[in-house]
Design an enzyme around this catalytic site. Structure first.
Site, mmCIF file in Angstrom:
data_model
loop_
_atom_site.group_PDB
_atom_site.id
_atom_site.type_symbol
_atom_site.label_atom_id
_atom_site.label_comp_id
_atom_site.label_asym_id
_atom_site.label_seq_id
_atom_site.Cartn_x
_atom_site.Cartn_y
_atom_site.Cartn_z
ATOM 1 N N ALA A 66 43.105 37.992 32.182
ATOM 2 C CA ALA A 66 42.490 37.439 31.219
ATOM 3 C C ALA A 66 42.772 37.964 29.766
ATOM 4 O O ALA A 66 43.314 39.108 29.777
ATOM 5 C CB ALA A 66 40.886 37.597 31.279
ATOM 6 N N GLY A 112 42.607 38.770 36.165
ATOM 7 C CA GLY A 112 42.490 37.354 36.505
ATOM 8 C C GLY A 112 43.728 36.562 36.947
ATOM 9 O O GLY A 112 43.576 35.632 37.552
ATOM 10 N N GLU A 115 43.630 36.958 40.507
ATOM 11 C CA GLU A 115 42.690 36.320 41.041
ATOM 12 C C GLU A 115 42.883 34.799 41.182
ATOM 13 O O GLU A 115 42.423 34.097 41.993
ATOM 14 C CB GLU A 115 41.302 36.618 40.220
ATOM 15 C CG GLU A 115 40.784 38.059 40.174
ATOM 16 C CD GLU A 115 39.674 38.268 39.356
ATOM 17 O OE1 GLU A 115 39.772 38.105 38.067
ATOM 18 O OE2 GLU A 115 38.585 38.532 39.930
ATOM 19 N N GLU A 135 41.102 46.042 36.501
ATOM 20 C CA GLU A 135 39.969 45.949 35.585
ATOM 21 C C GLU A 135 39.184 47.246 35.489
ATOM 22 O O GLU A 135 38.637 47.555 34.499
ATOM 23 C CB GLU A 135 38.947 44.936 36.220
ATOM 24 C CG GLU A 135 39.249 43.606 36.279
ATOM 25 C CD GLU A 135 40.207 42.770 37.223
ATOM 26 O OE1 GLU A 135 40.825 43.795 37.869
ATOM 27 O OE2 GLU A 135 40.421 41.677 36.948
#
Ligand code: DAK
Length: 256
Positions: A66, A112, A115, A135
């Site tokens: 992200a 992300g 993911e 993360e």
């Protein structure tokens, strides 16, 4: 359809959706998430398309996570809300799509980005790909389904090691763990992805849509996903989150 950060090609019933923000290593920002949602809605309803390949522009990165510059100033409520929106508008949307999604991982798939690849139904990675959930090095937790889907794919022990260490693994290790279905040379990535897509097209699309629904009926949703959204939001109020994201932006190691 026209997008700012995506390219979409459709040929011979296969759609290729390319994430295109190479200067930021295809980091997922809000606009990209919104565009991906629109593209997925369109592809779901397009009966000409039988399989979707999701990949990144360039040779370096699928998605490097992200966009850290975008979420660094979020408070708890904004973090929780954005995690919930991301789950429903993108990650769960792909996982529950009516046709198979193949992630063609062409480089970094981090946070992300991994993911997103894990929300796809199968994954092929090039030999130069690197995968991880970093993360915890930012003081946050995976917030887009990673805590659940990584455990489902590779088992609890290896998944926890990856999340605790925040380290990246290479494609051979990812294949050994069962995180990806296949490894190939970077030049062969699209050829292999198209080969796999064509092997799916030979079979019943209705049956494949039903397989996705049935498999997901036990693996998707539920308390684990809800708990991830809640815990993810909580991290946004912490001093360690502030330090982790500040350190990334200042290009230094965090001091936890
Ligand atoms: N966000 C923003 N910019 C990024 C980025 C990212 N995730 N990753 C790379 N970039 C940018 C770099 O800042 C750099 O920009 P400039 O300095 O050139 O302006 C450019 O892309 C090229 O990157 P590097 O210069 O760092 O390239 P290197 O080859 O040296 O290193 C790297 C490549 C992938 C190892 C490194 O860029 C890196 O460590 N990137 C960050 C990886 C990472 O920690 N990703 C985030 C994981 S956490 C949320 C829900 C979920 C999440 C967040 C919020 N909400 C609901 C709010 C998920 C979080 C994550 O994904």
């Amino acid at each position: 359809m026209k997008f700012s950060h995506l390219n979409l090609f459709i040929q011979d019933r296969i759609a290729t959706l390319k994430l295109n923000r190479p200067k930021a290593l295809n980091a997922l920002n809000k606009e990209m998430i919104m565009e991906l949602h629109q593209a997925i809605e369109f592809l779901d309803e397009n009966n000409e398309v039988r399989v979707v390949i999701l990949t990144g522009e360039g040779e370096k990165s699928f998605v490097a996570g992200a966009d850290i510059t975008e979420f660094k100033d979020f408070n708890k409520e904004e973090g929780r809300a954005l995690s919930a929106t991301g789950h429903t508008s993108l990650f769960n949307r792909i996982s529950n799509a009516t046709k198979p999604y193949i992630a063609a991982i062409n480089g970094f798939a981090l946070g992300g980005g991994l993911e997103l690849a894990m929300a796809c139904h199968v994954r092929i990675a090039s030999t130069n790909a690197k995968m991880g959930l970093p993360e915890s090095s930012l003081g946050v937790i995976p917030g887009y389904g990673g805590t659940q889907r990584l455990v489902q794919l590779i088992g609890k022990g290896k998944a926890l090691e990856m999340m605790f260490s925040a380290k990246m693994i290479d494609s051979d290790t990812a294949e050994k763990y069962g995180l990806i279905n296949k490894v190939c040379d970077p030049e062969a990535l699209m050829v292999e992805s198209l080969k796999m897509a064509n092997s799916f097209i030979k079979n019943s699309g209705d049956a494949q849509a039903a397989i996705i629904r049935v498999v997901n009926s036990t693996l998707e949703g539920g308390r684990g996903f809800d708990s991830e959204i809640k815990e993810f939001g909580e991290r946004f109020g912490s001093a360690e989150f502030a330090e982790g994201t500040k350190a990334f932006i200042e290009k230094r190691k965090p001091n936890f």
